[in-house]
Design a protein around this motif. Structure first.
Motif, PDB file in Angstrom:
ATOM      1  N   GLY A  35      36.132  30.993  38.224  1.00 17.32           N
ATOM      2  CA  GLY A  35      35.128  31.983  37.827  1.00 17.32           C
ATOM      3  C   GLY A  35      35.620  32.824  36.664  1.00 17.32           C
ATOM      4  N   ALA A  36      36.014  32.138  35.580  1.00 20.34           N
ATOM      5  CA  ALA A  36      36.641  32.843  34.454  1.00 20.34           C
ATOM      6  C   ALA A  36      35.776  32.818  33.203  1.00 20.34           C
ATOM      7  N   SER A  37      34.488  32.530  33.346  1.00 19.68           N
ATOM      8  CA  SER A  37      33.647  32.482  32.140  1.00 19.68           C
ATOM      9  C   SER A  37      33.314  33.869  31.610  1.00 19.68           C
ATOM     10  N   ARG A  38      33.490  34.893  32.451  1.00 24.28           N
ATOM     11  CA  ARG A  38      33.208  36.275  32.016  1.00 24.28           C
ATOM     12  C   ARG A  38      33.865  37.226  33.019  1.00 24.28           C
ATOM     13  N   GLY A  39      33.677  38.512  32.780  1.00 24.12           N
ATOM     14  CA  GLY A  39      34.066  39.542  33.748  1.00 24.12           C
ATOM     15  C   GLY A  39      35.554  39.558  34.079  1.00 24.12           C
ATOM     16  N   ILE A  40      35.832  39.814  35.344  1.00 21.86           N
ATOM     17  CA  ILE A  40      37.223  39.967  35.798  1.00 21.86           C
ATOM     18  C   ILE A  40      38.016  38.678  35.587  1.00 21.86           C
ATOM     19  N   GLU A  78      30.474  23.792  29.460  1.00 24.25           N
ATOM     20  CA  GLU A  78      30.307  24.515  28.176  1.00 24.25           C
ATOM     21  C   GLU A  78      30.750  25.969  28.301  1.00 24.25           C
ATOM     22  N   ALA A  79      30.400  26.595  29.406  1.00 25.37           N
ATOM     23  CA  ALA A  79      30.789  28.002  29.600  1.00 25.37           C
ATOM     24  C   ALA A  79      32.307  28.124  29.752  1.00 25.37           C
ATOM     25  N   ALA A  80      32.908  27.149  30.435  1.00 27.22           N
ATOM     26  CA  ALA A  80      34.365  27.157  30.600  1.00 27.22           C
ATOM     27  C   ALA A  80      35.050  26.965  29.240  1.00 27.22           C
ATOM     28  N   ASN A 101      38.985  33.713  42.083  1.00 34.36           N
ATOM     29  CA  ASN A 101      38.188  34.852  41.609  1.00 34.36           C
ATOM     30  C   ASN A 101      36.679  34.624  41.661  1.00 34.36           C
ATOM     31  N   ALA A 102      36.239  33.376  41.636  1.00 35.51           N
ATOM     32  CA  ALA A 102      34.785  33.108  41.631  1.00 35.51           C
ATOM     33  C   ALA A 102      34.143  33.813  42.821  1.00 35.51           C
ATOM     34  N   GLY A 103      33.044  34.502  42.565  1.00 35.56           N
ATOM     35  CA  GLY A 103      32.394  35.231  43.652  1.00 35.56           C
ATOM     36  C   GLY A 103      30.904  35.329  43.415  1.00 35.56           C
ATOM     37  N   ASN A 158      43.742  36.439  45.542  1.00 38.09           N
ATOM     38  CA  ASN A 158      42.324  36.366  45.872  1.00 38.09           C
ATOM     39  C   ASN A 158      41.626  37.645  45.416  1.00 38.09           C
ATOM     40  N   THR A 159      40.479  37.500  44.764  1.00 39.18           N
ATOM     41  CA  THR A 159      39.726  38.695  44.379  1.00 39.18           C
ATOM     42  C   THR A 159      38.819  39.082  45.538  1.00 39.18           C
ATOM     43  N   ALA A 160      39.235  40.097  46.273  1.00 35.80           N
ATOM     44  CA  ALA A 160      38.420  40.623  47.381  1.00 35.80           C
ATOM     45  C   ALA A 160      37.565  41.764  46.843  1.00 35.80           C
ATOM     46  N   ARG A 188      32.708  47.107  35.580  1.00 36.84           N
ATOM     47  CA  ARG A 188      31.620  46.822  34.635  1.00 36.84           C
ATOM     48  C   ARG A 188      31.490  45.311  34.388  1.00 36.84           C
ATOM     49  N   THR A 189      30.780  44.622  35.284  1.00 35.99           N
ATOM     50  CA  THR A 189      30.509  43.186  35.102  1.00 35.99           C
ATOM     51  C   THR A 189      29.066  42.904  35.487  1.00 35.99           C
ATOM     52  N   LYS A 190      28.663  41.671  35.174  1.00 28.84           N
ATOM     53  CA  LYS A 190      27.294  41.253  35.484  1.00 28.84           C
ATOM     54  C   LYS A 190      27.032  41.274  36.999  1.00 28.84           C
ATOM     55  N   LEU A 191      27.990  40.762  37.765  1.00 32.71           N
ATOM     56  CA  LEU A 191      27.792  40.678  39.218  1.00 32.71           C
ATOM     57  C   LEU A 191      27.481  42.036  39.831  1.00 32.71           C
ATOM     58  N   ALA A 192      28.121  43.082  39.295  1.00 27.46           N
ATOM     59  CA  ALA A 192      28.019  44.411  39.917  1.00 27.46           C
ATOM     60  C   ALA A 192      27.013  45.324  39.223  1.00 27.46           C
TER      61      ALA A 192
HETATM   62  N1  LIG Z   1      32.476  43.768  39.445  1.00 30.72           N
HETATM   63  C1  LIG Z   1      32.800  44.432  40.535  1.00 30.72           C
HETATM   64  O1  LIG Z   1      32.472  45.615  40.693  1.00 30.72           O
HETATM   65  C2  LIG Z   1      33.586  43.744  41.625  1.00 30.72           C
HETATM   66  C3  LIG Z   1      34.105  44.539  42.638  1.00 30.72           C
HETATM   67  C4  LIG Z   1      34.832  43.929  43.644  1.00 30.72           C
HETATM   68  C5  LIG Z   1      35.054  42.568  43.626  1.00 30.72           C
HETATM   69  N2  LIG Z   1      34.511  41.805  42.621  1.00 30.72           N
HETATM   70  C6  LIG Z   1      34.783  40.359  42.647  1.00 30.72           C
HETATM   71  O2  LIG Z   1      35.305  39.979  41.404  1.00 30.72           O
HETATM   72  C7  LIG Z   1      35.107  38.577  41.228  1.00 30.72           C
HETATM   73  C8  LIG Z   1      34.601  38.327  39.827  1.00 30.72           C
HETATM   74  O3  LIG Z   1      33.327  38.890  39.682  1.00 30.72           O
HETATM   75  P1  LIG Z   1      32.870  39.702  38.391  1.00 30.72           P
HETATM   76  O4  LIG Z   1      32.538  41.056  38.846  1.00 30.72           O
HETATM   77  O5  LIG Z   1      33.831  39.508  37.297  1.00 30.72           O
HETATM   78  O6  LIG Z   1      31.463  38.987  38.117  1.00 30.72           O
HETATM   79  P2  LIG Z   1      30.880  38.164  36.890  1.00 30.72           P
HETATM   80  O7  LIG Z   1      31.219  38.806  35.598  1.00 30.72           O
HETATM   81  O8  LIG Z   1      29.443  37.966  37.224  1.00 30.72           O
HETATM   82  O9  LIG Z   1      31.674  36.791  36.979  1.00 30.72           O
HETATM   83  C9  LIG Z   1      31.523  35.920  38.060  1.00 30.72           C
HETATM   84  C10 LIG Z   1      32.249  34.654  37.724  1.00 30.72           C
HETATM   85  O10 LIG Z   1      32.202  33.781  38.848  1.00 30.72           O
HETATM   86  C11 LIG Z   1      31.782  32.507  38.412  1.00 30.72           C
HETATM   87  N3  LIG Z   1      31.134  31.818  39.513  1.00 30.72           N
HETATM   88  C12 LIG Z   1      30.127  32.247  40.289  1.00 30.72           C
HETATM   89  N4  LIG Z   1      29.835  31.320  41.217  1.00 30.72           N
HETATM   90  C13 LIG Z   1      30.692  30.289  41.009  1.00 30.72           C
HETATM   91  C14 LIG Z   1      30.896  29.036  41.630  1.00 30.72           C
HETATM   92  N5  LIG Z   1      30.172  28.647  42.668  1.00 30.72           N
HETATM   93  N6  LIG Z   1      31.861  28.233  41.139  1.00 30.72           N
HETATM   94  C15 LIG Z   1      32.619  28.609  40.091  1.00 30.72           C
HETATM   95  N7  LIG Z   1      32.471  29.777  39.450  1.00 30.72           N
HETATM   96  C16 LIG Z   1      31.515  30.598  39.913  1.00 30.72           C
HETATM   97  C17 LIG Z   1      30.876  32.769  37.219  1.00 30.72           C
HETATM   98  O11 LIG Z   1      30.890  31.633  36.387  1.00 30.72           O
HETATM   99  P3  LIG Z   1      29.593  30.773  35.936  1.00 30.72           P
HETATM  100  O12 LIG Z   1      28.370  31.621  36.167  1.00 30.72           O
HETATM  101  O13 LIG Z   1      29.861  30.518  34.490  1.00 30.72           O
HETATM  102  O14 LIG Z   1      29.648  29.554  36.791  1.00 30.72           O
HETATM  103  C18 LIG Z   1      31.624  33.923  36.560  1.00 30.72           C
HETATM  104  O15 LIG Z   1      32.656  33.443  35.717  1.00 30.72           O
HETATM  105  C19 LIG Z   1      34.168  38.159  42.347  1.00 30.72           C
HETATM  106  O16 LIG Z   1      34.897  37.533  43.374  1.00 30.72           O
HETATM  107  C20 LIG Z   1      33.587  39.463  42.831  1.00 30.72           C
HETATM  108  O17 LIG Z   1      33.149  39.396  44.165  1.00 30.72           O
HETATM  109  C21 LIG Z   1      33.793  42.363  41.627  1.00 30.72           C
END
Ligand SMILES: NC(=O)c1ccc[n+]([C@@H]2O[C@H](COP(=O)([O-])OP(=O)(O)OC[C@H]3O[C@@H](n4cnc5c(N)ncnc54)[C@H](OP(=O)(O)O)[C@@H]3O)[C@@H](O)[C@H]2O)c1
Length: 260
Positions: free
Chosen positions: A15-20, A43-45, A89-91, A139-141, A188-192
């Motif tokens: 899960g390294a295409s963006r964010g953490i 492509e994203a990778a 890290n993927a989440g 592990n990213t918890a 500050r990421t898309k997921l959150a």
């Molecule tokens: N942001 C926060 O506030 C926060 C807080 C606590 C924990 N976390 C954790 O941090 C980790 C990273 O999240 P982020 O906040 O950096 O979010 P993000 O910017 O949305 O990035 C999520 C990453 O996970 C990848 N991903 C999602 N589903 C996947 C799958 N099934 N297989 C492979 N890759 C997958 C996405 O890649 P593609 O879409 O390109 O496949 C993307 O690179 C997660 O585990 C999340 O739960 C985040």
């Protein structure tokens, strides 16, 4: 070589295409590691790997697909010759709302990506390299896994389980493989986005360090845990939240809690 230097080591960051994940890949590369960045899409990778200053390749691999995980690890070993660091890290978080309103589809997706994938990748990495040569798994918890919050109980349950699994694996894979977790607060990421985008000033003000997190804040902690600087740390979950878990800092700054 300092004990935080990763020269000659190789890392996979899922899960390294963006964010953490992307920030972590850069932090590891900056410390000298070869880095393999994964995304569901090749492509994203590739695009993410092209942004890394250092030695990096991108591999398309859905975190839950065993064949794709296995192929990614094989490619890593063929390309760089070792696999010393694995960052699970993927989440995902498809399940907002009360737990009793969830369905099996959302439960399964959440648990598959957030909990099963780290187990799958750790097992494969152990079998392919780390079992014989040692390694470090991170592990990213989430701080969500350490408490309770309205609306994201399913996600938080998966992260609580990941914290449990981190400790269990640290014992099962000891002494050669260290297994740790990070528990970020709001970053500050898309997921959150739902947690900060509309009310960043409010979230920042209530946090002791007066800001939400940036991906680099988490990346540098992961790079530390990956390195020999953390060689006597295993089974731990490092909270990286700007003091969010301490409570509402605003009350303290306003003097509301000063006793008489
Ligand atoms: N942001 C926060 O506030 C926060 C807080 C606590 C924990 N976390 C954790 O941090 C980790 C990273 O999240 P982020 O906040 O950096 O979010 P993000 O910017 O949305 O990035 C999520 C990453 O996970 C990848 N991903 C999602 N589903 C996947 C799958 N099934 N297989 C492979 N890759 C997958 C996405 O890649 P593609 O879409 O390109 O496949 C993307 O690179 C997660 O585990 C999340 O739960 C985040």
């Amino acid at each position: 070589m300092t004990n935080s230097d990763l020269t000659g080591k190789t890392a996979i960051v899922t899960g390294a295409s963006r964010g953490i994940g992307l920030a972590t890949a850069q932090a590891l590369a900056t410390a000298g590691a070869n880095v393999v960045l994964t995304s569901r899409k090749q492509e994203a990778a590739d695009a993410a790997a092209a942004q890394i200053v250092g030695s990096a390749i991108g591999v398309g691999a859905h975190a839950v697909e065993e064949d794709q995980a296995r192929a990614c690890i094989e490619r890593t070993l063929e390309t760089f010759g070792s696999l010393d660091i694995l960052v699970n890290n993927a989440g995902t978080n498809p399940a907002f709302g009360p737990l009793v309103n969830q369905d099996h589809g959302r439960f399964a997706k959440t648990m598959d990506v957030n909990l099963w994938a780290p187990l799958l990748w750790t097992g494969l990495a152990t079998e392919a390299w780390m079992g014989a040569h040692g390694g470090s798994v991170i592990n990213t918890a989430s701080i969500g896994g350490l408490g309770h919050e309205a609306g994201i109980g399913m996600y938080n349950a998966s992260k609580a389980a990941l914290i449990y699994v981190t400790k269990q694996l640290a014992l099962e894979l000891s002494p050669r493989i260290r297994v740790n977790a990070v528990a970020p607060g709001v970053v500050r990421t898309k997921l959150a986005e739902a947690l900060w985008k509309e009310h960043e000033a409010q979230v920042s003000a209530s946090t002791a360090l007066n800001r939400i997190g940036e991906p680099d804040d988490v990346a540098s902690a992961i790079a530390f845990l990956a390195s020999d600087a953390a060689s006597w740390i295993t089974g731990e979950t490092m909270v990286i939240d700007g003091g969010q878990r301490l409570g509402d800092a605003l009350q303290y700054r306003s003097g509301a809690s000063v006793g008489v």
